[in-house]
Design an enzyme around this catalytic site. Structure first.
Site, short mmCIF file in Angstrom:
data_model
loop_
_atom_site.label_atom_id
_atom_site.label_comp_id
_atom_site.label_asym_id
_atom_site.label_seq_id
_atom_site.Cartn_x
_atom_site.Cartn_y
_atom_site.Cartn_z
NE ARG A 284 -2.57 0.83 3.61
CZ ARG A 284 -2.24 1.73 4.54
NH1 ARG A 284 -2.20 3.02 4.23
NH2 ARG A 284 -1.92 1.36 5.76
CG ASP B 139 -7.87 14.67 -16.91
OD1 ASP B 139 -7.08 13.93 -17.51
OD2 ASP B 139 -9.03 14.31 -16.59
#
Length: 415
Positions: free
Chosen positions: A61, A199
């Site tokens: 993680r 983006d």
């Protein structure tokens, strides 16, 4: 194995060779490190890794060798051929996420706090719009939606709202292919100490390198063109402030649990190796399709920034290598004609998402932007009859033949 950063003359070479395996067995392909945790040689080593005084892996993680390889590859491509302010090659840090929404979450929750504001496009991907309007607002972070292509409107917003801490750009926009002057926005932001993110999913670093224009962060839905085959969901956040990315952003990333996984990272790396070749074919096909649709009697309007009639054509040519592979169009018969057209398709794929090797056709109002309120969609220019097309790498003649048979007779119905 040589892990020294290399500079290539061509993007194609970088996409293939800027992948490093940190293992010792010299595997030709990056291995899939399918392990949740990593072993320490001693108690002291474990302590040192947790304290950050010794590099190494702890828990997937936090970081994983396969995902780290994908991160370094994406960062190298966003920085390809660019220099930093010191004249040396630009160095970036990327974090690979389970999705583009995860990458956006890390960006916003690591950068913003209660009382801050985001300034962003009116026209956005539906999930991004809802994230800003719903989730951030619950955290006390307001979003101001405006037309970032209107620099006067941007100036007015910056003057009126001093609490703006982030300007988020989507360029080209989804699904109308509107472009924002990235450099002009960055200059305005820098003068006020405001960060800029973009983006870059539609363009990819092959078609557009936003760091060349001054942005602070780039993020991707790697699900799309970077992966290229529709085999894995993913997202990437890339930043140039290395201290921020390696401390605050990494901490937020770990706590959100938005990390990717080794298998999806492996698929992503393999996809990126053919990115330049795919984008070249995607883009060439899209240009032909857009020109063809623009002349078809059943089509009322085509939104493609590669057409000279598009309002952002000149800007697109200035800041992109090529206008790209996505377009949208309106049929003269409205939504009824749109349904008939979509149902008649024989080769093009009826599916949401974009950026896969096959041509994907969707209906934004009922699919990718369905979560937006109808009045918000219309304000963003997304009508009920709009169709979005992600042009694939099939033979252009076969794409056009499928469109022709699907559109056959619709012009007569609309007359």
């Amino acid at each position: 194995m040589n892990t020294v950063s290399r500079r290539f003359e061509d993007f194609c070479s970088a996409a293939i060779h800027n992948v490093y395996d940190e293992g010792s067995l010299h595997s030709h392909a990056i291995p899939i490190y399918a392990s949740s945790t990593f072993v320490f040689d001693s108690a002291e080593q474990g302590m040192n890794r947790f304290s950050g005084t010794e590099p190494g892996y702890i828990y997937s993680r936090f970081a994983n060798p396969t995902t780290a390889a994908a991160e370094k590859l994406i960062a190298s491509l966003e920085a390809f051929g660019l220099n930093g302010g010191d004249g040396n090659p630009l160095t970036l840090k990327a974090l690979l996420h389970a999705s583009g929404q995860g990458a956006l979450s890390t960006l916003c929750f690591s950068l913003l706090k209660n009382g801050d504001m985001v300034l962003t496009n009116t026209a956005l991907y539906g999930g991004t719009h809802e994230f800003f309007a719903y989730l951030l607002s619950r955290s006390g972070i307001e979003t101001r939606f405006t037309d970032l292509a209107d620099l006067n409107a941007v100036d007015q917003a910056l003057d009126q709202y001093p609490q703006i801490r982030l300007i988020h750009i989507e360029s080209p926009t989804n699904p109308l292919m509107g472009c924002t002057d990235i450099e002009a926005i960055c200059k305005r932001a820098a003068a006020r100490g405001i960060k800029v993110s973009i983006d870059n999913t539609f363009a990819t670093p092959y078609l557009q390198q936003p760091f060349a224009f001054g942005v602070d962060f780039v993020y991707h839905s790697t699900t799309k063109f970077l992966n290229g085959h529709g085999t894995a969901i993913g997202g990437a956040l890339v930043g140039k402030d290395l201290d921020f990315m390696q401390t605050t952003a990494v901490k937020t990333y770990k706590l959100l649990g938005a990390n990717s996984n080794a298998f999806d990272a492996f698929l992503l790396i393999n996809g990126i190796k053919t990115l330049p070749l795919r984008m070249h074919q995607h883009s060439a096909n899209a240009a032909r399709v857009a020109t063809w649709l623009d002349a078809h009697p059943a089509v009322a309007k085509v939104n493609y920034n590669g057409l000279k009639t598009h309002p952002d054509y000149a800007l697109s040519i200035r800041q992109m290598r090529h206008p790209g592979a996505v377009l949208s169009f309106e049929l003269r018969g409205g939504i009824a004609a749109g349904k008939q057209f979509i149902n008649r398709l024989r080769m093009c794929t009826r599916a949401v998402s974009l950026g896969t090797v096959d041509t994907l056709i969707s209906h934004p109002a009922s699919m990718s932007h369905a979560i937006m309120k109808p009045e918000e969609r219309l304000k963003a220019g997304i009508t009920d009859g709009l169709i979005r097309m992600s042009v694939g790498i099939e033979a252009a003649e076969d794409i056009l033949a499928d469109l022709e048979q699907a559109l056959s007779g619709l012009a007569d119905q609309a007359a």
